[in-house]
Design an enzyme around this catalytic site. Structure first.
Site, PDB file in Angstrom:
ATOM      1  N   THR A   7       2.937  -0.150   0.552  1.00 35.87           N
ATOM      2  CA  THR A   7       2.246  -0.043  -0.733  1.00 35.87           C
ATOM      3  C   THR A   7       1.142  -1.082  -0.823  1.00 35.87           C
ATOM      4  O   THR A   7       1.224  -2.150  -0.217  1.00 35.87           O
ATOM      5  CB  THR A   7       3.219  -0.221  -1.924  1.00 35.87           C
ATOM      6  OG1 THR A   7       2.489  -0.020  -3.144  1.00 35.87           O
ATOM      7  CG2 THR A   7       3.854  -1.602  -1.975  1.00 35.87           C
ATOM      8  N   ASN A   9       0.210  -1.702  -4.016  1.00 36.94           N
ATOM      9  CA  ASN A   9       0.363  -1.977  -5.444  1.00 36.94           C
ATOM     10  C   ASN A   9       1.354  -3.144  -5.650  1.00 36.94           C
ATOM     11  O   ASN A   9       2.556  -2.988  -5.442  1.00 36.94           O
ATOM     12  CB  ASN A   9       0.871  -0.691  -6.124  1.00 36.94           C
ATOM     13  CG  ASN A   9       0.975  -0.841  -7.629  1.00 36.94           C
ATOM     14  OD1 ASN A   9       1.215  -1.929  -8.140  1.00 36.94           O
ATOM     15  ND2 ASN A   9       0.811   0.271  -8.334  1.00 36.94           N
ATOM     16  N   PRO A  10       0.852  -4.316  -6.075  1.00 37.69           N
ATOM     17  CA  PRO A  10       1.736  -5.481  -6.227  1.00 37.69           C
ATOM     18  C   PRO A  10       2.820  -5.270  -7.286  1.00 37.69           C
ATOM     19  O   PRO A  10       3.907  -5.856  -7.198  1.00 37.69           O
ATOM     20  CB  PRO A  10       0.781  -6.608  -6.646  1.00 37.69           C
ATOM     21  CG  PRO A  10      -0.455  -5.929  -7.128  1.00 37.69           C
ATOM     22  CD  PRO A  10      -0.548  -4.612  -6.448  1.00 37.69           C
ATOM     23  N   LYS A  12       4.422  -2.422  -7.897  1.00 36.86           N
ATOM     24  CA  LYS A  12       5.508  -1.657  -7.267  1.00 36.86           C
ATOM     25  C   LYS A  12       6.339  -2.572  -6.373  1.00 36.86           C
ATOM     26  O   LYS A  12       7.566  -2.500  -6.367  1.00 36.86           O
ATOM     27  CB  LYS A  12       4.949  -0.510  -6.424  1.00 36.86           C
ATOM     28  CG  LYS A  12       4.460   0.665  -7.235  1.00 36.86           C
ATOM     29  CD  LYS A  12       4.157   1.815  -6.298  1.00 36.86           C
ATOM     30  CE  LYS A  12       3.671   3.028  -7.059  1.00 36.86           C
ATOM     31  NZ  LYS A  12       3.453   4.181  -6.184  1.00 36.86           N
ATOM     32  N   ASP A  65       6.413   7.402  -3.692  1.00 34.81           N
ATOM     33  CA  ASP A  65       5.363   8.102  -4.419  1.00 34.81           C
ATOM     34  C   ASP A  65       5.863   8.450  -5.811  1.00 34.81           C
ATOM     35  O   ASP A  65       7.017   8.850  -5.980  1.00 34.81           O
ATOM     36  CB  ASP A  65       4.934   9.372  -3.671  1.00 34.81           C
ATOM     37  CG  ASP A  65       3.541   9.791  -4.098  1.00 34.81           C
ATOM     38  OD1 ASP A  65       2.576   9.124  -3.677  1.00 34.81           O
ATOM     39  OD2 ASP A  65       3.403  10.742  -4.879  1.00 34.81           O
ATOM     40  N   PHE A 140       2.847  -1.783 -15.847  1.00 35.00           N
ATOM     41  CA  PHE A 140       1.524  -1.435 -15.320  1.00 35.00           C
ATOM     42  C   PHE A 140       1.279   0.055 -15.542  1.00 35.00           C
ATOM     43  O   PHE A 140       2.157   0.775 -16.023  1.00 35.00           O
ATOM     44  CB  PHE A 140       1.439  -1.783 -13.830  1.00 35.00           C
ATOM     45  CG  PHE A 140       2.299  -0.919 -12.941  1.00 35.00           C
ATOM     46  CD1 PHE A 140       3.661  -1.118 -12.855  1.00 35.00           C
ATOM     47  CD2 PHE A 140       1.735   0.107 -12.190  1.00 35.00           C
ATOM     48  CE1 PHE A 140       4.453  -0.308 -12.043  1.00 35.00           C
ATOM     49  CE2 PHE A 140       2.513   0.920 -11.364  1.00 35.00           C
ATOM     50  CZ  PHE A 140       3.878   0.704 -11.305  1.00 35.00           C
ATOM     51  N   ASP A 143       2.728   2.590 -18.290  1.00 33.14           N
ATOM     52  CA  ASP A 143       3.852   1.993 -19.032  1.00 33.14           C
ATOM     53  C   ASP A 143       3.604   1.859 -20.543  1.00 33.14           C
ATOM     54  O   ASP A 143       4.527   2.075 -21.335  1.00 33.14           O
ATOM     55  CB  ASP A 143       4.240   0.637 -18.442  1.00 33.14           C
ATOM     56  CG  ASP A 143       5.039   0.782 -17.158  1.00 33.14           C
ATOM     57  OD1 ASP A 143       5.432   1.918 -16.832  1.00 33.14           O
ATOM     58  OD2 ASP A 143       5.260  -0.232 -16.475  1.00 33.14           O
TER      59      ASP A 143
END
Ligand code: IMP
Length: 188
Positions: A7, A9-10, A12, A65, A140, A143
């Protein structure tokens, strides 16, 4: 035990680390090229991406995903949530729902794990509704506008500790953790 999550995305990465910590599973970020097929189903997208990476990187690689499916929009944005977030954003999504009585939506998460040279997919799903306006500061992406069924607060209002116990991602990764724990006890 340690998994390698593909990923960029930090958020996630942080969420998955928090979800798996109680199982004694550490999470390392794997920077690898993820092939994303076009498909309505996040499970299929995650599976195909993992299949490509398993051969190259081996066991314990995980591809995740997530999609947000809004009922009144025929399931849009579904697996295109990332693109829609970057382009029209939360305000654009709320505009599309202006006047809509049905605000039902579902978050779906698929975690595809390479294990024993094969891919296993674990699913998590949370039903809820799209709020009238963004609320809360946690989390994020979507949310601030996603209200899980029966709770009355957005994920962003609930905050990380609650979200990571109940979320679509928490469900998928708890199943993955159970599978890894079972596999490890079989080996012992
Ligand atoms: P991806 O394609 O799985 O990376 O995720 C698509 C997009 O969905 C992300 O860029 C976020 O905008 C959004 N998203 C994914 N997971 C979540 C979540 O747990 N909460 C809110 N938005 C999310």
């Amino acid at each position: 035990m340690r998994i390698r999550l593909v990923t960029s995305n930090p958020h996630k990465l942080a969420e998955v680390s928090q979800i798996l910590a109680p199982y004694g599973i550490e999470v390392e970020r794997l920077s690898a090229e993820k092939v994303e097929i076009q498909h309505d189903d996040v499970a299929e997208i995650a599976r195909r991406a993992a299949e490509n990476l398993c051969a190259q990187y081996g066991d314990y690689v995980v591809v995740e995903d997530t999609g947000l499916y809004i009922e009144a929009l025929g399931g849009f944005p579904g697996p295109y949530a990332e693109y829609v977030y970057r382009t029209i954003g939360l305000s654009g999504v709320l505009k599309l729902l202006e006047g809509a009585a049905n605000r039902r939506a579902v978050f779906k998460c698929a975690a595809a794990l390479c294990l024993g040279g094969r891919v296993e997919v674990f699913l998590g799903e949370v039903r809820g509704a799209i709020a009238q306006a963004p609320r809360g500061t946690g989390g994020f992406g979507y949310d601030p506008i996603f209200v899980p069924e029966g709770l009355g607060y957005t994920y962003a209002e609930l905050g990380d500790d609650v979200k990571n116990k109940i979320s679509h991602r928490a469900q998928a990764f708890s199943k993955l953790a159970a599978r890894l724990t079972a596999a490890a006890s079989k080996r012992a």
